[in-house]
Design a protein around this motif. Structure first.
Motif, short mmCIF file in Angstrom:
data_model
loop_
_atom_site.label_atom_id
_atom_site.label_comp_id
_atom_site.label_asym_id
_atom_site.label_seq_id
_atom_site.Cartn_x
_atom_site.Cartn_y
_atom_site.Cartn_z
N ASN A 138 0.82 -1.22 0.00
CA ASN A 138 0.00 0.00 0.00
C ASN A 138 0.85 1.26 0.00
N ILE A 139 1.94 1.21 -0.76
CA ILE A 139 2.78 2.40 -0.90
C ILE A 139 1.99 3.44 -1.70
N PRO A 140 1.85 4.66 -1.18
CA PRO A 140 1.06 5.66 -1.91
C PRO A 140 1.69 6.01 -3.25
N ARG A 141 0.84 6.35 -4.21
CA ARG A 141 1.33 6.74 -5.54
C ARG A 141 1.78 8.19 -5.52
N MET A 142 2.28 8.58 -6.66
CA MET A 142 2.85 9.92 -6.78
C MET A 142 1.77 11.01 -6.64
N GLY A 143 2.11 12.07 -5.97
CA GLY A 143 1.21 13.22 -5.86
C GLY A 143 1.33 14.11 -7.09
N ARG A 144 1.05 15.39 -6.93
CA ARG A 144 1.07 16.31 -8.07
C ARG A 144 2.45 16.31 -8.72
N ASN A 145 2.44 16.28 -10.05
CA ASN A 145 3.70 16.20 -10.78
C ASN A 145 3.65 17.11 -11.99
#
Lengths: 665, 300
Positions: A649-656
């Motif tokens: 459950n590693i969070p995905r990338m935020g704003r990029n």
């Protein structure tokens, strides 16, 4: 064995092929008598539908509705075709079989390529993909770019560079093509370097950095008016790659992929194409846990995978029919070691093989035939017969759990597919298909030894006695295609006998300190999978396109329990506006809440999420130099989310924020 | 051709482990060589051990007797082998051994074994008494030998006092080179008799102070003691039972190389526990594995 295969070959020579008659030919061939250069436009079409122009292979693959991913970090995602793990698909590069050298699947084959050397990715669903060998889920073939011969000397240089803000990623891609009437050369080079990324809440995801260099070279020589010879090599080096979902990172992985091929137009005819290729590839993969202070024990887990093989393909293209015959043979050796170091380093290390020198030899022959019965009806059929042999150099490892396991094992892997398409009106068509096929267990499933799976936190043990997995498959699709609107619906259903999955073993105790128990790869009686997708494309205005996808899947085991890694209801919607040299696109995509998760196989539910993206690109010329500039934002609202297939459950990338410039000389 | 050149040019960054070599038996140590020879009248007695050296714990022994005048290897009705330990207090005792050696025609020698309980040093001195009979004449001789510490932990042993207050010795015999595999585990279980031996007794009157214990049962639980291994064990092991050779045979699976602890529980013929405690099966990462009160550590 060989006589049997040849015998069957003649019996089924009238079977029909699945392939489209209009299928794009290998670009070496087309230009042999050519006046001008034919360059593929397929990949460009795909990137049009992509937000990002400088996509990675993973991002390119994700545009296919039948592909989903298991993500262990920011790099090297494992592609799932029809919601089935990668050992159920045949993944090849130009038809070459390559096997990752990492027991933890850190290195799917797709991680050894770069998008600037890819021309097309051919995805075939289910048994339609049996051309490259035995499969259940289908095939993914990455096709490399091949510049055609040209009558006059031709140069093309492409350079692209870009930056992504979230993980401070810098990339440079370069491609050089050169062709004459005798020679054609493609060379590519790429470099990517990224730091850790930040999730939607702005928290740093540690150990998510990566560094990758990929280079490739292809040289073709026109040996006669009707034949050509081609040498290809790819060298890929990834260093210091973090896998936040795993207890270890990658120190170094290196792949050398080479091939030599010969293409001949038989009888001097363009519709009799014979292509033969010999190939060799070797992968080395070394993990590193020294940057993880939380680890109790220092381990070294080097892995090696070497494959050599041949393939020979004959395609006969006639007005009303197309026949394709392909012979595949390869030999792979997979070795993985596990060294554990006691806290007192002066003591002797602990050692075992996680892959105890497993050799795999496969040879098979596939025939596909497509027949246009009438203007309105098309029938295609195909078969593949394969023989699969495994040998373990150190079977005593496997005997610990399976004392009667054989040292070597031979399996026969038949596969059949049939498909019928009916065009009821000019705009509307239906197709119905069915397939049957076997696959052999992968090296890990058959011979893996204490392979730690950080998703369910079990050590996995392979079973050399596993039966073949047998798939029965039906599929159907409907297409409606009018001037402004295109609608396509596809569905498939797999009933898989002897479905291989990890089950808790009552014997043994974990070896890796993080794990909670031992699971053995086990054949359950059956599993059932259903996939559905709907795609709508609507040309709102001349310069405004709207494309939307909806996907739904469901899968259960023999006791009616959910299978893991089945994508929940998902959607994407894209709007693209073109005005001259300017393009603007925006898209929404997301998954519904993961309701049908599988607690039995270690899954926890994931929440629904929706991601909004925006990008703009502009093309302009300076003299004859074409420049394309792009700027875009992914995950504008910086949604903090994990998908159903994110390990740990590693969070995905935020704003990029990203930007790139592509210069073509 | 191109591929061969390429693969030759392209070597691995890290070399693969040469597992065959690491686990193959050290040839030098595997052959019998002379430890000592004794001249007894017209005969010469050769005592041989693996590598020409005795170690604490289990040793295979070969004895060859040669007619000095003809150089011929001889066969007798009986050859007796008796190891004797003298310490500074001049208490004499023996150790587990095979007293009546067995003749093997293939190498014209007498085979036996000895399990030395101590290493030779200033206070402990080992000697071997040899006796044989020819034409009704009894010959005997003795010679000092040196017993070294056994570097191979797979031949470790342990002595213990059972719940019946008797002294026992449990010694590993095989495998000397374990594999990551299923291994046949052989151990000797001996009981110490209280009567010690008078050093001046002749060999025929001598009585060994250890004898084989019969009809017992030894429960086995192998585990890796290293804290990071979290009390790791292996599947499909079998407890040890006495076989026709008098030793106790069982099966141990080693899942990887390294340090292992063989945890034992010894039961007598009536099923009473003589020694040993049950070991927790819990997976305890970061904590050194708990051991039975009766155990032997090995390493390979």
């Amino acid at each position: 064995m060989r006589t049997l295969l040849i015998g069957l070959l003649f019996v089924t020579v009238n079977a029909y092929s699945q392939r489209d008659t209009n299928k794009k030919r290998d670009t070496i061939i087309a230009p042999i008598q050519l006046k001008e250069v034919v360059l593929s436009t397929q990949i460009d079409a795909k990137i049009q539908n992509q937000l990002k122009k400088s996509s990675t292979i993973d991002e390119l693959l994700s545009t296919s509705e039948s592909i989903s991913f298991i993500k262990r970090g920011a790099y090297a995602w494992e592609p799932l075709l029809n919601n089935m793990s990668s050992e159920r698909s045949s993944i090849t590069i130009d038809g070459m079989h390559i096997f990752g050298a990492c027991t933890d699947k850190m290195d799917p084959i797709t991680s050894y390529m770069e998008s600037n050397s890819i021309d097309d990715i051919e995805i075939q669903s289910g048994q339609e993909g049996n051309m490259q060998g035995a499969t259940i889920a289908g095939s993914i073939d990455l096709k490399r770019k091949k510049t055609a011969f040209s009558e006059y000397r031709l140069w093309e240089l492409m350079y692209e560079t870009g930056y992504e803000s979230n993980n401070n990623q810098l990339f440079k891609l370069a491609k050089l093509s050169f062709s004459t009437n005798k020679w054609a050369t493609d060379a590519t080079f790429s470099y990517r370097k990224a730091d850790n990324y930040y999730d939607g809440k702005g928290n740093e995801v540690k150990n998510s950095q990566f560094n990758k260099i990929n280079s490739s070279l292809g040289v073709a020589y026109k040996s006669s008016a009707f034949s050509s010879l081609r040498f290809d090599a790819i060298l890929d080096v990834a260093k210091d790659v973090g896998f936040p979902a795993l207890p270890m990172d990658l120190w170094l992985s290196r792949a050398l992929i080479t091939s030599l091929s010969y293409t001949q137009l038989l009888f001097g005819k363009e519709n009799y194409i014979w292509n033969t290729k010999a190939y060799f590839n070797t992968i080395e993969h070394y993990m590193d846990d020294t940057t993880r202070p939380e680890n109790l024990v220092h381990m070294d887990m080097p892995g090696w995978s070497t494959t050599y093989g041949v393939l020979s393909n004959l395609t006969i293209d006639k007005e009303i029919s197309t026949t394709e015959i392909q012979f595949n043979a390869y030999n792979n050796q997979s070795i993985a070691e596990m060294h554990m170091y006691p806290q007192d380093r002066s003591k002797q290390t602990m050692f075992a093989y996680s892959w105890p020198w497993i050799s795999t030899f496969y040879s098979g022959i596939a025939i596909h035939h497509l027949l246009k019965i009438s203007e309105k009806n098309k029938l295609s059929a195909g078969m593949n017969l394969g023989a699969h042999y495994n040998h373990s150099k150190y079977p005593e490892f496997n005997w610990i759990f399976y004392p009667d396991a054989p040292k070597e094992k031979t399996r026969f892997l038949p596969s059949f597919t049939i498909n019928y398409t009916h065009y009821s009106t000019h705009n509307l068509s239906f197709s119905l298909g069915s397939g049957y096929g076997h696959r052999a267990p992968s090296v890990s499933e058959g011979y893996g030894y204490y392979i730690y799976n950080s998703f369910d936190r079990y050590d996995y043990i392979g079973n050399p006695n596993l039966k073949n997995e047998i798939s029965y498959e039906i599929n159907a699709s409907a297409n409606y295609n009018k001037k402004k609107i295109k609608v396509s619906a596809k569905a498939n259903y797999f009933y898989i006998e002897n479905y291989i999955i990890g089950k808790i073993l009552s014997l043994g105790s974990p070896m890796n300190y993080q794990s909670v128990g031992v699971k053995g790869y086990t054949s359950i009686a059956h599993a059932r999978l259903f996939n559905f997708s709907l795609q709508v494309q609507y040309d709102v205005l001349n310069n405004l396109i709207w494309i939307s996808n909806l996907g739904y899947s469901r899968a259960k085991d023999d006791r009616g329990k959910n299978l893991p890694f089945i994508r929940p209801l998902n959607y994407s919607s894209l709007l693209r506006f073109n005005q001259g040299k300017l393009g603007i696109q925006t898209s929404l995509n997301g998954d519904a809440k993961h309701i049908d998760f599988s607690p039995e196989y270690g899954e926890s539910p994931s929440s629904a999420f929706m991601i909004w993206n925006l990008s703009a690109d502009y093309t302009f010329f300076i003299h004859t130099i074409k420049n394309t500039v792009q700027i875009g934002i992914e995950n504008i609202l910086s949604e903090n989310y994990t998908t159903y297939a994110d390990w740990g459950n590693i969070p995905r990338m935020g704003r990029n924020l990203y930007t790139s410039i592509k210069i073509t000389f | 051709m191109v591929f061969i050149c390429l693969s030759a040019f392209y070597s691995c960054t890290i070399d693969k482990t040469n597992f065959k070599q690491e686990t193959s038996i050290d040839e030098e140590k595997n052959s019998f060589e002379e430890v000592v020879s004794i001249n007894i009248d017209d005969y010469k007695v050769y005592i041989e051990a693996l590598g020409g050296q005795f170690y604490k714990g289990y040793n295979k022994v070969k004895v060859k007797i040669e007619d000095k005048s003809s150089g011929e290897k001889l066969r007798f009705s009986e050859v007796n082998f008796l190891p004797i330990l003298t310490n500074s207090d001049t208490i004499l005792e023996s150790c587990p051994h095979l007293y009546e050696m067995e003749y093997h025609s293939e190498d014209q020698s007498y085979h036996g074994y000895v399990i030395y309980t101590e290493v030779s040093h200033t206070e402990f001195d080992w000697r071997i008494n040899i006796g044989f009979t020819i034409n009704g004449n009894i010959y005997s001789g003795k010679e000092h030998i040196v017993v070294k510490e056994q570097p191979n932990k797979n031949l470790n042993m342990v002595s213990f006092t059972g719940h019946d207050d008797k002294e026992y010795l449990l010694a590993l015999i095989s495998p000397t080179r374990p594999k990551v595999a299923e291994n046949n585990l052989i151990a000797g279980l001996f009981i110490k008799k209280l009567n010690s031996i008078d050093g001046d007794k002749t060999i025929d009157e001598a009585d060994s102070s250890y004898s084989i214990v019969n009809h017992h049962k030894i429960l086995l639980d192998p585990r890796m003691p290293e804290p990071s291994m979290g009390n790791h064990s292996s599947p499909n092991n079998e407890d040890l039972e006495q076989a026709i050779d008098g030793f106790y045979h069982g099966i141990v699976n080693y899942t990887m190389t390294g340090n292992w602890t063989l945890n034992f529980m010894v039961f007598n013929e009536k099923g009473d526990l003589l020694k040993g405690t049950e070991v927790s099966e819990d997976f305890t990462p970061g904590i050194e594995g708990e051991k039975s009160e009766l155990y032997i550590d090995i390493l390979f």
